[in-house]
Design a protein around this motif. Structure first.
Motif, short mmCIF file in Angstrom:
data_model
loop_
_atom_site.label_atom_id
_atom_site.label_comp_id
_atom_site.label_asym_id
_atom_site.label_seq_id
_atom_site.Cartn_x
_atom_site.Cartn_y
_atom_site.Cartn_z
N THR A 5 0.56 -0.83 0.11
CA THR A 5 -0.04 -0.24 0.20
C THR A 5 0.84 0.93 0.07
N ILE A 6 1.24 1.34 -1.41
CA ILE A 6 2.93 2.23 -1.38
C ILE A 6 2.42 3.85 -2.29
N GLY A 7 0.98 3.34 -2.80
CA GLY A 7 0.42 4.68 -3.87
C GLY A 7 1.16 4.46 -5.34
N TYR A 8 1.41 3.07 -5.97
CA TYR A 8 1.70 3.59 -6.80
C TYR A 8 0.65 2.35 -7.64
N ALA A 9 0.84 3.27 -9.25
CA ALA A 9 -0.06 2.69 -9.61
C ALA A 9 -0.08 1.52 -10.77
N GLY A 10 0.29 0.42 -10.13
CA GLY A 10 0.85 -0.70 -10.97
C GLY A 10 -0.25 -1.81 -11.29
N ALA A 11 0.42 -3.04 -11.90
CA ALA A 11 -0.57 -3.90 -12.54
C ALA A 11 -2.39 -4.61 -11.92
N ILE A 12 -1.41 -4.97 -10.25
CA ILE A 12 -2.74 -5.09 -9.78
C ILE A 12 -4.24 -3.96 -9.36
N THR A 13 -3.49 -2.51 -8.49
CA THR A 13 -4.79 -1.54 -9.06
C THR A 13 -5.15 -1.43 -9.82
N TRP A 14 -5.26 -1.29 -10.74
CA TRP A 14 -5.18 -0.71 -12.66
C TRP A 14 -6.66 -1.93 -12.46
N ARG A 15 -6.23 -3.24 -12.69
CA ARG A 15 -6.60 -4.40 -13.08
C ARG A 15 -8.10 -4.22 -12.19
N THR A 16 -7.84 -3.82 -10.45
CA THR A 16 -8.31 -3.80 -9.74
C THR A 16 -10.12 -2.97 -10.43
N MET A 17 -9.45 -1.55 -10.59
CA MET A 17 -10.09 -0.50 -11.35
C MET A 17 -10.90 -0.35 -12.34
N ASP A 18 -10.57 -1.64 -13.53
CA ASP A 18 -11.36 -1.73 -14.43
C ASP A 18 -12.02 -2.77 -14.72
N THR A 19 -11.62 -3.43 -13.72
CA THR A 19 -12.99 -4.83 -13.32
C THR A 19 -13.69 -4.56 -12.60
N MET A 20 -14.00 -2.75 -11.98
CA MET A 20 -14.55 -1.88 -11.13
C MET A 20 -15.59 -1.00 -12.31
N ASN A 21 -15.14 -0.87 -12.93
CA ASN A 21 -15.46 0.06 -14.73
C ASN A 21 -16.59 -1.51 -15.49
N LYS A 22 -16.05 -2.65 -15.56
CA LYS A 22 -16.69 -3.44 -15.91
C LYS A 22 -17.81 -4.25 -15.84
N GLN A 23 -18.24 -3.98 -14.13
CA GLN A 23 -19.49 -3.69 -13.37
C GLN A 23 -20.17 -2.91 -13.24
N LYS A 24 -19.31 -2.14 -13.22
CA LYS A 24 -20.99 -0.74 -13.54
C LYS A 24 -21.26 -0.68 -15.46
N ALA A 25 -20.50 -0.94 -16.08
CA ALA A 25 -20.85 -0.95 -17.56
C ALA A 25 -22.02 -2.01 -17.74
N ALA A 26 -22.06 -2.98 -16.39
CA ALA A 26 -22.67 -4.27 -16.81
C ALA A 26 -24.29 -3.89 -16.25
N GLY A 27 -24.57 -2.60 -16.01
CA GLY A 27 -25.94 -2.18 -15.23
C GLY A 27 -27.20 -3.43 -14.51
N LYS A 28 -28.59 -3.81 -15.27
CA LYS A 28 -29.36 -4.40 -15.38
C LYS A 28 -29.40 -4.76 -15.80
#
Length: 239
Positions: free
Chosen positions: A86-109
């Motif tokens: 937890t050092i504030g580095y914009a690495g692969a795992i952090t972005w992968r998590t965010m990208d998954t959240m984006n895809k979940q939001k896009a699923a809508g209803k």
């Protein structure tokens, strides 16, 4: 023994005890093999490979350059979801998590817009590993969800295919991992839906089970029964 001899003997005894105790108290810094106190994690000043994407996700100026404010925001996100270090580095795992959240939001209803979960099985609990989503549908009608899940990590991937709930245990205890698994509904050789007390986006994932938030697991408990269909498809990012 005279009073003077007894006094000298008592002094010698006290001195011996003091020396013995002193020998037992060794400063930690001088102890061979002693672990040094853990240093607090510092904030990364390095620009990560996913800097611009992470900045955009967090609503910050997407200039692709790390700043102290960027690091603070990234660390807060990492801390919330158990992403280490937890050092504030914009690495692969952090972005992968965010990208998954984006895809979940896009699923809508309409999570089954692509028609990957069967609509000819009556009530079925769909599990999309790629988007880390689950929902319950009756034919084409959405009954519950979609909601986020936490599926199997690399090496413990949640198996895909059409399954059926074969066992239910409202307050299950895992004899394998020695943890509680509330609202467990088993559908594939030890793999179950059940609630956990960590973030759904906490890496690396489960040991195969489909982890859920408590409120969602309770809803699944009420909507499914022994013999209910479960359809698992896709592939979890990072596996």
């Amino acid at each position: 023994m005279g009073d003077s001899k007894r006094a000298r003997a008592a002094r010698h005894a006290r001195t011996g005890i003091a020396v013995s105790l002193t020998a037992l108290v060794v400063p930690a810094a001088l102890t061979v093999g002693a672990a040094a106190p853990a240093a607090a994690a510092s904030c990364s000043t390095s620009t990560g490979p996913y800097q611009k994407q992470v900045e955009k996700f967090l609503g910050r100026k997407a200039d692709g350059r790390q700043s102290a404010a960027d690091c603070t925001a990234i660390r807060a996100f990492q801390g919330k979801h158990g992403i280490t270090p937890t050092i504030g580095y914009a690495g692969a795992i952090t972005w992968r998590t965010m990208d998954t959240m984006n895809k979940q939001k896009a699923a809508g209803k309409n999570p089954n817009a692509a028609g990957k979960c069967p609509v000819n099985k009556g009530r079925v609990a769909c599990v999309d590993l790629t988007r880390q989503l689950t929902w319950i549908q009756d034919g084409r009608k959405l009954k519950y969800g979609p909601v986020p899940i936490r599926s199997g990590r690399d090496g413990y991937e949640t198996r895909t295919g059409l399954k059926k709930v074969y066992q239910r245990s409202v307050n299950h205890w895992s004899t394998l991992y020695h943890v509680r698994m509330p609202y467990s509904q088993f559908f594939d050789g030890g793999i179950a839906f059940h609630s956990v007390g960590v973030s759904m986006w906490n890496p690396p994932g489960s040991h195969g089970c489909v982890n859920m938030r408590t409120a969602d697991a309770k809803q699944y408990w009420g909507l499914l029964k022994k013999g209910s269909n479960v359809f698992v498809y896709g592939r979890k990012p990072g596996t």
